[in-house]
Design a protein around this motif. Sequence first.
Motif, short mmCIF file in Angstrom:
data_model
loop_
_atom_site.label_atom_id
_atom_site.label_comp_id
_atom_site.label_asym_id
_atom_site.label_seq_id
_atom_site.Cartn_x
_atom_site.Cartn_y
_atom_site.Cartn_z
N VAL A 44 17.05 50.50 -8.86
CA VAL A 44 17.76 50.18 -10.08
C VAL A 44 19.08 49.87 -9.78
N PRO A 45 19.99 50.63 -9.20
CA PRO A 45 21.42 50.10 -8.96
C PRO A 45 21.38 48.81 -7.94
N ILE A 46 20.33 48.89 -6.85
CA ILE A 46 20.41 47.84 -6.01
C ILE A 46 20.02 46.67 -6.56
N ALA A 47 19.07 46.60 -7.46
CA ALA A 47 18.73 45.39 -7.81
C ALA A 47 19.61 44.84 -8.89
N ALA A 48 20.40 45.80 -9.69
CA ALA A 48 21.43 45.39 -10.31
C ALA A 48 22.64 44.80 -9.80
N LEU A 49 22.80 45.33 -8.70
CA LEU A 49 23.96 44.96 -7.79
C LEU A 49 23.72 43.53 -7.24
N LEU A 50 22.32 43.33 -6.75
CA LEU A 50 22.17 41.93 -6.21
C LEU A 50 22.12 41.12 -7.36
N THR A 51 21.50 41.27 -8.23
CA THR A 51 21.42 40.20 -9.36
C THR A 51 22.74 39.98 -10.09
N SER A 52 23.64 41.01 -10.25
CA SER A 52 24.62 40.71 -11.04
C SER A 52 25.78 39.92 -10.06
N ALA A 53 25.46 40.29 -8.68
CA ALA A 53 26.62 39.68 -7.75
C ALA A 53 26.12 38.07 -7.59
N PHE A 54 24.76 37.85 -7.33
CA PHE A 54 24.30 36.68 -7.22
C PHE A 54 24.76 35.68 -8.51
N TRP A 55 24.45 36.20 -9.89
CA TRP A 55 24.76 35.22 -11.11
C TRP A 55 26.03 35.76 -11.69
N ARG A 56 27.21 36.00 -10.75
CA ARG A 56 28.47 36.58 -11.22
C ARG A 56 29.24 35.81 -12.28
N GLY A 57 28.82 34.61 -12.09
CA GLY A 57 29.46 33.59 -13.20
C GLY A 57 29.24 33.52 -14.59
N ARG A 58 27.95 34.02 -14.99
CA ARG A 58 27.28 34.29 -16.25
C ARG A 58 28.19 35.05 -16.97
N VAL A 62 25.64 41.21 -17.74
CA VAL A 62 25.60 42.49 -17.76
C VAL A 62 24.56 42.83 -18.67
N SER A 63 24.44 42.16 -19.82
CA SER A 63 23.24 42.32 -20.71
C SER A 63 21.88 42.07 -20.09
N GLN A 64 22.05 41.07 -19.40
CA GLN A 64 20.53 40.49 -19.12
C GLN A 64 20.10 41.56 -17.82
N VAL A 65 21.02 41.98 -17.02
CA VAL A 65 20.64 42.86 -16.07
C VAL A 65 20.34 44.24 -16.33
#
Length: 132
Positions: A44-58, A62-65
């Motif tokens: 869960v934190p690994i996937a949240a880290l990867l997706t929020s780092a990849f789409w950091r400009g949105r 935070v709510s999507q993740v």
Amino acid sequence: MKRSRRLPKKPYRPRPTRRDTPVAAALCAILIAAGGWLLSWWIVPIAALLTSAFWRGRGNIVSQVTWGAVAGWVILLLIDSVHGRTWALARAAGGAVFLPWGLLFPVTLLFAAGLAWSTATLVDAMRRATGY
């Protein structure tokens, strides 16, 4: 002379803003559902880290993740419930942590949401602090 009646003016409404497609939420859910078997709750934190780092400009990353993590955890719970022993495990685990067994499932969803939210918030705060 006959006067024409005017229709009352309608109040101005701005156009609705276009929402971003929840690709980050879907990818986070897929990562959690696929990686849950290998890394258990650590995914869960690994996937949240990867997706929020990849789409950091949105702006709403935070709510999507967070919602993606909840969806991924629901998928894991549904896959696990196919085996049939989920309710017995829920009763036993609920008794161990002094919760009714029906309340244990929403608590696990809150756990996944809290992990993903905190990780995505940290990545977002780091992005804002560094300006990257």
